[in-house]
Design a protein around this motif. Structure first.
Motif, PDB file in Angstrom:
ATOM      1  N   UNK A 101      30.566  49.881 -17.359  1.00  0.00           N
ATOM      2  CA  UNK A 101      29.483  50.295 -18.262  1.00  0.00           C
ATOM      3  C   UNK A 101      28.982  49.157 -19.155  1.00  0.00           C
ATOM      4  N   UNK A 102      29.921  48.321 -19.641  1.00  0.00           N
ATOM      5  CA  UNK A 102      29.515  47.187 -20.476  1.00  0.00           C
ATOM      6  C   UNK A 102      28.681  46.203 -19.665  1.00  0.00           C
ATOM      7  N   UNK A 103      29.084  45.966 -18.431  1.00  0.00           N
ATOM      8  CA  UNK A 103      28.320  45.058 -17.559  1.00  0.00           C
ATOM      9  C   UNK A 103      26.943  45.631 -17.258  1.00  0.00           C
ATOM     10  N   UNK A 104      26.874  46.953 -17.056  1.00  0.00           N
ATOM     11  CA  UNK A 104      25.581  47.602 -16.787  1.00  0.00           C
ATOM     12  C   UNK A 104      24.632  47.423 -17.972  1.00  0.00           C
ATOM     13  N   UNK A 105      25.153  47.590 -19.183  1.00  0.00           N
ATOM     14  CA  UNK A 105      24.320  47.404 -20.372  1.00  0.00           C
ATOM     15  C   UNK A 105      23.811  45.965 -20.460  1.00  0.00           C
ATOM     16  N   UNK A 106      24.671  45.008 -20.102  1.00  0.00           N
ATOM     17  CA  UNK A 106      24.265  43.600 -20.100  1.00  0.00           C
ATOM     18  C   UNK A 106      23.085  43.373 -19.166  1.00  0.00           C
ATOM     19  N   UNK A 107      23.189  43.862 -17.932  1.00  0.00           N
ATOM     20  CA  UNK A 107      22.119  43.645 -16.941  1.00  0.00           C
ATOM     21  C   UNK A 107      20.865  44.420 -17.309  1.00  0.00           C
ATOM     22  N   UNK A 120      30.308  54.164 -10.258  1.00  0.00           N
ATOM     23  CA  UNK A 120      29.815  53.335  -9.154  1.00  0.00           C
ATOM     24  C   UNK A 120      28.305  53.466  -9.004  1.00  0.00           C
ATOM     25  N   UNK A 121      27.787  54.653  -9.292  1.00  0.00           N
ATOM     26  CA  UNK A 121      26.342  54.867  -9.211  1.00  0.00           C
ATOM     27  C   UNK A 121      25.655  54.311 -10.457  1.00  0.00           C
ATOM     28  N   UNK A 122      26.041  54.851 -11.620  1.00  0.00           N
ATOM     29  CA  UNK A 122      25.355  54.522 -12.873  1.00  0.00           C
ATOM     30  C   UNK A 122      25.562  53.072 -13.292  1.00  0.00           C
ATOM     31  N   UNK A 123      26.796  52.587 -13.174  1.00  0.00           N
ATOM     32  CA  UNK A 123      27.128  51.257 -13.685  1.00  0.00           C
ATOM     33  C   UNK A 123      27.395  50.233 -12.590  1.00  0.00           C
ATOM     34  N   UNK A 124      27.216  50.630 -11.330  1.00  0.00           N
ATOM     35  CA  UNK A 124      27.424  49.705 -10.225  1.00  0.00           C
ATOM     36  C   UNK A 124      26.171  49.521  -9.384  1.00  0.00           C
ATOM     37  N   UNK A 125      25.655  50.619  -8.855  1.00  0.00           N
ATOM     38  CA  UNK A 125      24.459  50.538  -8.001  1.00  0.00           C
ATOM     39  C   UNK A 125      23.213  50.170  -8.796  1.00  0.00           C
ATOM     40  N   UNK A 126      22.995  50.854  -9.915  1.00  0.00           N
ATOM     41  CA  UNK A 126      21.762  50.627 -10.689  1.00  0.00           C
ATOM     42  C   UNK A 126      21.641  49.184 -11.188  1.00  0.00           C
ATOM     43  N   UNK A 127      22.690  48.584 -11.783  1.00  0.00           N
ATOM     44  CA  UNK A 127      22.557  47.172 -12.195  1.00  0.00           C
ATOM     45  C   UNK A 127      22.255  46.238 -11.028  1.00  0.00           C
ATOM     46  N   UNK A 128      22.804  46.554  -9.843  1.00  0.00           N
ATOM     47  CA  UNK A 128      22.500  45.741  -8.668  1.00  0.00           C
ATOM     48  C   UNK A 128      21.027  45.815  -8.296  1.00  0.00           C
ATOM     49  N   UNK A 129      20.461  47.025  -8.362  1.00  0.00           N
ATOM     50  CA  UNK A 129      19.038  47.200  -8.059  1.00  0.00           C
ATOM     51  C   UNK A 129      18.181  46.487  -9.103  1.00  0.00           C
ATOM     52  N   UNK A 130      18.582  46.601 -10.370  1.00  0.00           N
ATOM     53  CA  UNK A 130      17.825  45.943 -11.442  1.00  0.00           C
ATOM     54  C   UNK A 130      17.845  44.430 -11.253  1.00  0.00           C
TER      55      UNK A 130
END
Length: 247
Positions: free
Chosen positions: A145-151, A69-79
């Motif tokens: 995690x895959x979505x985070x890498x995309x963003x 939730x932090x690494x792959x949820x919050x961070x992509x939202x901030x980016x």
């Protein structure tokens, strides 16, 4: 002691997510991307460690999702927030222009907050994952995690690909809004996507996994950061093809 090893690896994911959050807020998005990638690395190996040591637990499952939730949820939202903010100002700043106008502290733009739809969708997806017993050998919806890498690939493309067309596209607010909506949909869509979990080394049993890895490596070598969105697209499409073949 061995039952705590996977949880410690998961906590390293939490640490990476916290560091990535700080750098994302400071608009140092390339450094944030490094720590997100490192966090995803720990996310992969905590599950591997749990299987090798045979110490799976309910605590580990919950902790893993909280870390994601932090690494792959919050961070992509901030980016995405930062990218949408840049689309409003046509520049890469420190973010102070977003809240300060004529020396006064006030909200200047609302659109960037739409980026946190990604964080909301990630939280919903992770909560569903925790209570779903059918996502062991495959995933339902795009993994966070895959979505985070995309963003996170977007600011890296901006910084290192040096392509005017891609730069203009990525800093277009309508493209970013559309991508946010698509991202939120894919996270929670009823799509069966294969997991990169090998029960054996047989090519017959893991053909799609081997093909995916080989093509991904070729794309990364030839296209650098631009390869990441294409790999995610290929992952979704190839999973859909595999699902139809085995129906």
């Amino acid at each position: 002691m061995k039952k705590h090893i996977p949880n410690f690896i998961t906590l390293l994911n939490v640490f990476c997510g916290c560091v990535a959050t700080v750098f994302a807020v400071l608009n140092k998005l390339e450094i944030a991307a490094i720590f997100v990638a490192l966090g995803i690395f720990f996310d992969f190996f905590d599950g591997l460690a749990a299987r090798v040591l045979d110490v799976k637990s309910e605590l580990g499952l919950q902790l893993d999702s909280l870390a994601d939730m932090i690494t792959s949820g919050l961070v992509p939202g901030i980016v995405m927030f930062q990218l949408l903010a840049m689309s409003q100002t046509s520049g890469w700043g420190d973010g102070s222009h977003f809240f300060i106008e004529s020396g006064e502290l006030k909200l200047v733009h609302l659109i960037p907050f739409f980026g946190f739809v990604i964080t909301m969708a990630s939280g919903y997806r992770l909560a569903k994952f925790n209570i779903d017993e059918n996502q062991t050998s495959s995933f339902i919806g795009l993994p966070t995690p895959a979505n985070a890498l995309l963003i996170l690939s977007l600011p890296l493309i901006l910084l290192y690909q040096n392509n005017d067309f891609l730069n203009t596209l990525i800093l277009n607010q309508w493209f970013l809004i559309l991508l946010t909506v698509v991202s939120a949909y894919l996270l929670n869509a009823n799509l069966s996507l294969f997991a990169l979990k090998f029960k054996n080394t047989s090519f017959k049993d893991n053909a799609m996994r081997y093909i995916f890895i080989i093509i991904s490596l070729v794309l990364i070598v030839t296209m650098k950061f631009m390869a990441i969105p294409l790999i995610i697209l290929f992952y979704v499409v190839s999973s859909m093809i595999q699902e139809r073949l085995y129906k």
